[in-house]
Design a protein around this motif. Sequence first.
Motif, PDB file in Angstrom:
ATOM      1  N   ARG A  36     -51.492  46.746 -19.177  1.00 16.88           N
ATOM      2  CA  ARG A  36     -51.276  45.393 -19.581  1.00 16.88           C
ATOM      3  C   ARG A  36     -52.433  44.174 -19.578  1.00 16.88           C
TER       4      ARG A  36
ATOM      5  N   ARG B 288     -54.114  42.372 -22.842  1.00 19.58           N
ATOM      6  CA  ARG B 288     -54.173  40.645 -22.756  1.00 19.58           C
ATOM      7  C   ARG B 288     -55.974  40.392 -23.040  1.00 19.58           C
TER       8      ARG B 288
ATOM      9  N   GLU C 183     -49.689  49.194 -14.917  1.00 18.11           N
ATOM     10  CA  GLU C 183     -49.670  47.790 -14.987  1.00 18.11           C
ATOM     11  C   GLU C 183     -51.077  47.224 -15.243  1.00 18.11           C
TER      12      GLU C 183
ATOM     13  N   SER D  93     -47.679  51.618 -23.256  1.00 15.58           N
ATOM     14  CA  SER D  93     -48.970  51.886 -23.590  1.00 15.58           C
ATOM     15  C   SER D  93     -49.185  53.327 -23.974  1.00 15.58           C
TER      16      SER D  93
END
Length: 618
Positions: free
Chosen positions: A317, A321, A314, A360
């Motif tokens: 991500r 960003r 998680e 990823s």
Amino acid sequence: MIPRSRLFQVELGISLVPQRQKDGAGRKVRGEGREFLISDWFAIHFRDRVSQLSRVLDLPPENLIKSISAVPISKKEEVADFQLSVHSVLECSNGHSKPDIQVQARRLAEKLKCDTVVSEISTGPGTVNFKINRELLTKTVLQQVFEDGINYGLKSELFSGLPQKKVVVEFSSPNVAKKFHVGHLRSTIIGNFIANLKEALGHQVTRINYFGDWGMQFGLLGTGFQLFGYEEKLQSNPLQHLFEVYVQVNKEAADDENVEKSAREFFHQLEAGDKQALSLWQKFRDLSIKEYVQIYKRLGVHFDEYSGESFYREKSREVLRLLDKKGLLQRTKKGTAVIDLSGKGDPSLSCTVMRSNGTSLYATRDLAAAIDRMNKYNFDSMIYVTDKGQQNHFQQVFQILKLMGFEWAERCRHIPFGVVQGMKTRRGDVTFLEDVINETRLRMLENMAFSKTSKELENPHETAERVGLAALIIQDFKGHLLSDYKFNWDRVFQSRGDTGVFLQYTHARLSSLEETFECGHLRNINATCLQDPQSISILQHLLRYDEVLFKSSQDLQPRHIVSYLITLSHLTAVAHKTLQIKGRLPEVAEARLHLFKAVRSVLANGMKLLGITPVSRM
């Protein structure tokens, strides 16, 4: 350890400085043409005297202290105890004229004279050498060893002013759902050594095992288990069955594009949080860790945190960003996301951080893990211990962290190591760590069967395993970590060579001496009973322990400690033959027993730093 600054306090002539100086009390320092005393090395006010000396030489006290070192012992001749490096002193003299080093060493030696502490002064190549009063040397070394115990060598002034830091060490890091391969042995024992050393020096250490528990391999494994897996085999021998499944599915994927496509889809489901896919993955992970913990227990290794790439699926991500927000993320024609590390658009110097399907990669998760650890531990240093094949990877990760604006990326360090060749068991070419440990124990049991004392052991299997692991560790640590080396079973288990077996044998022999003859009080020993060459060589070598620890603390190489312990063991082997205890006068026996007890203590300390559990019998 006897502090360097308490060994001798030398007031040097003004020939080394441009003008006359005054000491802290306003008295003039004696000038050229006079003799200068080497003051009592136990002087209470030594630090004041070091300050005076530093003003005379116009250099910081710590530089002077590090210019003083114990002289390495020689098998051919008796040597001095300490040497002052004239070159090192002049190097620090802020640009003052530097005459011929040897001439300067002779001039300096002529200005000094012996006293009750220093019995002889001589010169060597660029050094002034000092031989300490033998009785004083004997009493002081032994007293320091017994007073400091496990901290002997760590209280040295070489470590004075060392700030206590928060250190994170990531090591071992096997791939979940695969048997613990012998390739991970080096990372495990090297990382354990580094963590041990940092802790011994007083740092706050966090040991992290960062499992390879995420990535495309789980896409393959998930698909493979659906095709070829059996639940009963998974429960009875989980890692062996998963290994067999993984090998089979890789073969199928090479011939069938649909299998490879299914693997990519399974990993995509994992990243998307599919419950069924995650449930199977979790089962693989739990069974793997359960088996790994047993291996670590046998190795004597522990961790403060079991982590893994999956923890950062998680947060990776969030990293993407952040990279995009800072304008660092670039899209290729294939749809992958990369970071340009060249600054010039050179594709060969870019790092891929996201696949075209949005999943990823290893680098992305390492970035997320580093950021998370800084937030969690606020570390002063983070050390990654992996093979040298990952040097480029960590260079890229550290560089990206810097581009993201994280100045603490400078605190991250990669300790690479070479490859072990030829570590095969008698069962075949595929080398799993558990098989190697079992082979090690078996070979040691076979060797011990020829020893009379092995019959007296309460737990010969445990002893054999500890001695065998010592053999593996010493073989690994003897050279530079970055070097590859060829493993040789026969050489590793030699009992008389430079091996871990020899270290354990020496420790066990000394332990037996202590059991047979009880030690009295140290204050009652007669130091004149330890003036023979063998005793003096051992005492001189014990003096060097802090310097060896200091070297290892600087470059994080265990070879310095290994070399020191092997030399100590060889010196002890010679002394054990000549310095008999049984049948000797009580004061002679008592003095020799204390000497051997000091050796055993330092030997055990060093072995424990290396990750070896000393044995008392073998």
